[in-house]
Each structure stands twice: as C-alpha cells, then as structure tokens.
Design a protein around this motif. Structure first.
Motif, PDB file in Angstrom:
ATOM      1  N   ALA A  93      11.687 -54.657   1.508  1.00  0.00           N
ATOM      2  CA  ALA A  93      11.794 -53.454   2.492  1.00  0.00           C
ATOM      3  C   ALA A  93      10.824 -52.484   1.810  1.00  0.00           C
ATOM      4  O   ALA A  93      10.727 -52.086   0.639  1.00  0.00           O
ATOM      5  CB  ALA A  93      13.100 -53.067   2.728  1.00  0.00           C
ATOM      6  N   TRP A  94      10.295 -51.346   2.556  1.00  0.00           N
ATOM      7  CA  TRP A  94       9.722 -50.362   2.327  1.00  0.00           C
ATOM      8  C   TRP A  94       9.460 -49.069   3.334  1.00  0.00           C
ATOM      9  O   TRP A  94       9.588 -49.684   4.703  1.00  0.00           O
ATOM     10  CB  TRP A  94       8.412 -50.672   1.896  1.00  0.00           C
ATOM     11  CG  TRP A  94       7.357 -51.559   3.168  1.00  0.00           C
ATOM     12  CD1 TRP A  94       7.390 -53.186   3.043  1.00  0.00           C
ATOM     13  CD2 TRP A  94       6.576 -51.197   4.196  1.00  0.00           C
ATOM     14  NE1 TRP A  94       6.818 -53.406   4.154  1.00  0.00           N
ATOM     15  CE2 TRP A  94       6.167 -52.292   4.642  1.00  0.00           C
ATOM     16  CE3 TRP A  94       6.388 -49.928   4.375  1.00  0.00           C
ATOM     17  CZ2 TRP A  94       5.224 -52.050   5.773  1.00  0.00           C
ATOM     18  CZ3 TRP A  94       5.266 -49.843   5.468  1.00  0.00           C
ATOM     19  CH2 TRP A  94       4.898 -51.071   6.179  1.00  0.00           C
ATOM     20  N   GLN A  95       9.006 -48.204   2.973  1.00  0.00           N
ATOM     21  CA  GLN A  95       8.638 -47.169   4.027  1.00  0.00           C
ATOM     22  C   GLN A  95       7.631 -46.142   3.180  1.00  0.00           C
ATOM     23  O   GLN A  95       7.617 -45.913   2.021  1.00  0.00           O
ATOM     24  CB  GLN A  95       9.749 -46.097   4.458  1.00  0.00           C
ATOM     25  CG  GLN A  95      10.555 -45.272   3.220  1.00  0.00           C
ATOM     26  CD  GLN A  95      11.521 -44.311   4.038  1.00  0.00           C
ATOM     27  OE1 GLN A  95      11.844 -44.396   5.320  1.00  0.00           O
ATOM     28  NE2 GLN A  95      11.895 -43.362   3.293  1.00  0.00           N
ATOM     29  N   MET A 129      20.489 -58.906  -7.938  1.00  0.00           N
ATOM     30  CA  MET A 129      20.920 -57.546  -7.909  1.00  0.00           C
ATOM     31  C   MET A 129      20.136 -57.023  -6.671  1.00  0.00           C
ATOM     32  O   MET A 129      18.960 -57.531  -6.287  1.00  0.00           O
ATOM     33  CB  MET A 129      20.480 -56.952  -9.194  1.00  0.00           C
ATOM     34  CG  MET A 129      19.038 -57.010  -9.687  1.00  0.00           C
ATOM     35  SD  MET A 129      18.845 -56.359 -11.299  1.00  0.00           S
ATOM     36  CE  MET A 129      17.112 -56.738 -11.704  1.00  0.00           C
ATOM     37  N   LEU A 130      20.529 -55.645  -6.429  1.00  0.00           N
ATOM     38  CA  LEU A 130      19.564 -54.762  -5.575  1.00  0.00           C
ATOM     39  C   LEU A 130      18.818 -53.833  -6.248  1.00  0.00           C
ATOM     40  O   LEU A 130      19.575 -53.132  -7.162  1.00  0.00           O
ATOM     41  CB  LEU A 130      20.918 -54.199  -4.487  1.00  0.00           C
ATOM     42  CG  LEU A 130      20.089 -53.502  -3.219  1.00  0.00           C
ATOM     43  CD1 LEU A 130      21.093 -53.282  -2.253  1.00  0.00           C
ATOM     44  CD2 LEU A 130      19.748 -52.016  -3.426  1.00  0.00           C
ATOM     45  N   VAL A 131      17.544 -53.614  -5.966  1.00  0.00           N
ATOM     46  CA  VAL A 131      16.603 -52.977  -6.551  1.00  0.00           C
ATOM     47  C   VAL A 131      16.116 -51.884  -5.862  1.00  0.00           C
ATOM     48  O   VAL A 131      15.809 -52.416  -4.714  1.00  0.00           O
ATOM     49  CB  VAL A 131      15.453 -53.836  -7.419  1.00  0.00           C
ATOM     50  CG1 VAL A 131      14.641 -52.618  -8.005  1.00  0.00           C
ATOM     51  CG2 VAL A 131      16.376 -54.444  -8.335  1.00  0.00           C
ATOM     52  N   VAL A 132      16.049 -50.510  -6.006  1.00  0.00           N
ATOM     53  CA  VAL A 132      15.414 -49.492  -5.260  1.00  0.00           C
ATOM     54  C   VAL A 132      14.127 -49.164  -6.302  1.00  0.00           C
ATOM     55  O   VAL A 132      14.585 -48.451  -7.397  1.00  0.00           O
ATOM     56  CB  VAL A 132      16.282 -48.532  -4.711  1.00  0.00           C
ATOM     57  CG1 VAL A 132      15.587 -47.365  -4.033  1.00  0.00           C
ATOM     58  CG2 VAL A 132      17.429 -49.147  -3.903  1.00  0.00           C
ATOM     59  N   ALA A 195      14.641 -40.492   4.085  1.00  0.00           N
ATOM     60  CA  ALA A 195      13.453 -39.848   3.987  1.00  0.00           C
ATOM     61  C   ALA A 195      13.633 -38.469   3.096  1.00  0.00           C
ATOM     62  O   ALA A 195      14.317 -37.577   3.264  1.00  0.00           O
ATOM     63  CB  ALA A 195      12.765 -39.630   5.166  1.00  0.00           C
ATOM     64  N   TYR A 196      12.945 -38.556   2.096  1.00  0.00           N
ATOM     65  CA  TYR A 196      12.953 -37.117   1.271  1.00  0.00           C
ATOM     66  C   TYR A 196      11.344 -36.677   0.967  1.00  0.00           C
ATOM     67  O   TYR A 196      10.299 -37.707   1.031  1.00  0.00           O
ATOM     68  CB  TYR A 196      13.371 -37.299  -0.187  1.00  0.00           C
ATOM     69  CG  TYR A 196      14.811 -37.469  -0.116  1.00  0.00           C
ATOM     70  CD1 TYR A 196      15.938 -36.395  -0.051  1.00  0.00           C
ATOM     71  CD2 TYR A 196      15.353 -38.747  -0.020  1.00  0.00           C
ATOM     72  CE1 TYR A 196      17.191 -36.758  -0.108  1.00  0.00           C
ATOM     73  CE2 TYR A 196      16.721 -38.946   0.014  1.00  0.00           C
ATOM     74  CZ  TYR A 196      17.754 -38.002  -0.099  1.00  0.00           C
ATOM     75  OH  TYR A 196      18.926 -38.089  -0.034  1.00  0.00           O
ATOM     76  N   CYS A 207       5.124 -44.647  -1.688  1.00  0.00           N
ATOM     77  CA  CYS A 207       5.914 -45.460  -0.682  1.00  0.00           C
ATOM     78  C   CYS A 207       7.262 -45.625  -1.466  1.00  0.00           C
ATOM     79  O   CYS A 207       7.465 -45.457  -2.734  1.00  0.00           O
ATOM     80  CB  CYS A 207       5.428 -46.731  -0.657  1.00  0.00           C
ATOM     81  SG  CYS A 207       3.796 -46.882   0.453  1.00  0.00           S
ATOM     82  N   ASP A 208       8.431 -45.972  -0.592  1.00  0.00           N
ATOM     83  CA  ASP A 208       9.724 -46.420  -1.205  1.00  0.00           C
ATOM     84  C   ASP A 208       9.906 -47.902  -0.965  1.00  0.00           C
ATOM     85  O   ASP A 208       9.550 -48.522  -0.036  1.00  0.00           O
ATOM     86  CB  ASP A 208      10.635 -45.684  -0.529  1.00  0.00           C
ATOM     87  CG  ASP A 208      10.937 -44.233  -0.463  1.00  0.00           C
ATOM     88  OD1 ASP A 208      10.205 -43.491  -1.717  1.00  0.00           O
ATOM     89  OD2 ASP A 208      11.211 -43.465   0.418  1.00  0.00           O
TER      90      ASP A 208
END
Length: 326
Positions: A93-95, A129-132, A195-196, A207-208
């Motif tokens: 996933a990305w923004q 695991m969940l990674v950000v 969003a920041y 991007c995130d």
C-alpha cells in the motif's frame, strides 16, 4: 560373507528402500490425473489445478507459467500440507505527494486484497509483521466492522525523520521505518494512511508505504523510502479445513471435534496413519501424518513409512522482494 560385504549390502538395501519410499510419497501428493506443479511450484492436494483436482476453497490457477490463488492475481511461492501453510506475494500500500502540494496525497493505493472467498486462509501472525515506511508517516490496518459497530482492532505505527540521514539501513525502530506484530485471525490486507506535510522531505521521502511481510524476508534499507510502488512482499498464510455450507450454517466444521461429529462434510484426513490437528489461527483443522510416517494425509494412502527416519526439515523457500508482473 565378510563383514565389509555384509555392511555394503545393508547400506545399498537401505538406500533403495529410502528411494522407493520417497518415490511413493511423491506420487501420492496430488489427486490422480491432476497437474503436480506449475512454474516449478508443487501443487499438493487439497490444492489443485482444474476441475476435480482440489478441495473447495483450495483452487490454484496456472497463469503465465506461475501459480496464483484462484480468482486473484496473488502469486504463490510455495504450498505446504504439513505444516498447513503457504506463501504468497501481496501488494504494497502507498500514498504519494506532489511537490506543488506536499501537504496532501495526490495518489494512493490501499494494497487491498481479497483471497478468502471460502474462508480457507489466515495471514500468519506468527511469521509476519506489519511495516510502515516513510517520514512523518502513519498507516494502519483494521478488522472489518461487525454490524456497523467499531472495528475489533486497529494495528499500525508511525515513523519520523528529522532529515535525510535519520533512517539507517537495518534499523526499523521509528526513524523512516516502524513495525508491529499483527493479531491472529487476519483474513485480508487493507491499509489506510493519515496525510502529513512532506514539504521538507520530498527529495528523500515523497511517498508513504505500508505492507505485511514475512519477518524472515525483510530488512529495511534507506533506499526503500524511494521504492517502486509496484513491488510485492512475501507473506506467509496459515490455512485450514473450514467447511462451511452457507445454506446450512449449523453444519460448519470448525474443529477436529466438529469433523468427527459431522455427517454432512467429507473428513479431510483420509490417509491411514494420519491425525487431525486443530487450527491455531482461526477456526478449522488440518491433517498431519502420524509419527514415523510422511507424505500427504489428504489423499488415500498418502502417509508412508519414512524409514530410515530423518529429523532434517525440508529446505525453506525464502523469496525476496519482486516487482509485480501478474
């Protein structure tokens, strides 16, 4: 007969017996007349390709010389009957932000997947695991809301960067990268972002990103802050026999005890010398060959004696990141 000749003869007989046993076990892993592999990936029953070759919920399709979960574009890395797990490639996933408006995301993808039409799979909480990734990035995943109420859980984390040097290779503790464990019972993948403002970091973090990944197959690199948005990540799935009849809900078989009582569904552990094992990730059960036997407990005579015994586990497939091609 000399002792040395006797010993040599015994060793040759043992090797022949082992080879015959291995060949027998390999020949019993798929349903008769069904494809045994696709693109170099073994397809053991209850998985299968084509009509009559799989148990409900376990269909695999062979697309572009590679296996995918039926009805999806999710590539399959491997399928295992014991332990009851598989590995697939899930989207990231990305923004992303635009330099002319760095406070708002101009484009995004939630990394949404639907792979549980028949409720077979659960994303493994033991192995993943969940990674950000990103600077000033918060992303999370949540369970489905029941009857319009609140989600049972929300899991996510936030990563920061003071400057382009904040993130370090191999470190995922909040600077450019953060990670958290996931709960059991997760059936799908879907992310949301907050969003920041990114005006001070467009050069190194435009991007995130958020994704679930097999923890043994990911190490953060600073270059990941500029990763390809089409990348996919290797994720381990737990699977189980979860026989559900939508027209007769009370007939659902969700445990070994339920399977023993059921008169409406086909018991999955059909081989002699096989045992039923309750699922550790969600309801359901799986099958295992008894001690001293190996093979496929889901097919008749699938569990064969494994003399001479060996405690060596099969080699583990450990794929790295790929760019989505399916």
């Amino acid at each position: 007969m000399s002792n040395s000749l006797f010993l040599l003869t015994a060793l040759l007989l043992a090797a022949a017996a082992a080879a015959i046993s291995t060949k027998t076990v390999e020949s019993l892993t798929v349903a008769p007349g069904c494809p045994a592999s696709c693109g170099g990936v073994d397809i053991p029953y209850p998985f299968g390709i084509g009509s009559g070759c799989f148990r409900k919920g376990f269909e695999i399709e062979c697309m572009n010389n590679g296996p995918v979960l039926a009805g999806t574009t999710l590539g399959v890395v491997y399928l295992s009957v014991d332990p009851a797990e598989s590995q697939v490639m899930l989207p990231v996933a990305w923004q992303c932000y635009n330099a002319s408006s760095p406070g708002e995301a101009e484009d995004y993808s939630n990394g949404e997947t639907y792979m549980n039409k028949d409720g077979v799979y659960r994303i493994s909480n033991r192995h993943n695991m969940l990674v950000v990734l990103g600077c000033n990035t918060f992303a999370f995943t949540a369970s489905a809301r029941a009857d319009g109420g609140s989600a049972a859980y929300i899991k996510g984390c936030m990563s920061y960067c003071n400057n382009s040097a904040s993130a370090e290779d191999g470190m995922c503790a909040g600077a450019g990268c953060c990670h958290v464990d996931i709960p059991p019972g997760l059936t799908e993948s879907y992310f949301r972002f907050w969003a920041y403002d990114h005006s001070a970091m467009m050069d190194y973090s435009p991007c995130d990103y958020a994704f679930i990944v097999d923890r043994a197959n990911y190490t953060f690199r600073r270059s990941d802050l500029l990763m390809d948005r089409n990348r996919t990540s290797p994720v381990r799935l737990d699977w189980a026999i979860r026989d559900n009849d939508d027209t007769v809900p009370e007939s659902a078989v969700l445990s070994c005890a339920g399977a023993a009582r059921s008169t409406t569904t086909e018991y999955a552990c059909v081989s002699d010398h096989s045992e039923c094992v309750d699922s550790l990730n969600g309801p359901g059960y799986s099958c295992s060959c008894s001690d001293g036997y190996e093979g496929n407990p889901y097919v008749v005579n699938g569990c064969a004696s494994c003399w001479p015994s060996s405690s060596m586990p099969p080699s583990t497939v450990r794929p790295r990141w790929t760019t989505k091609t399916i």
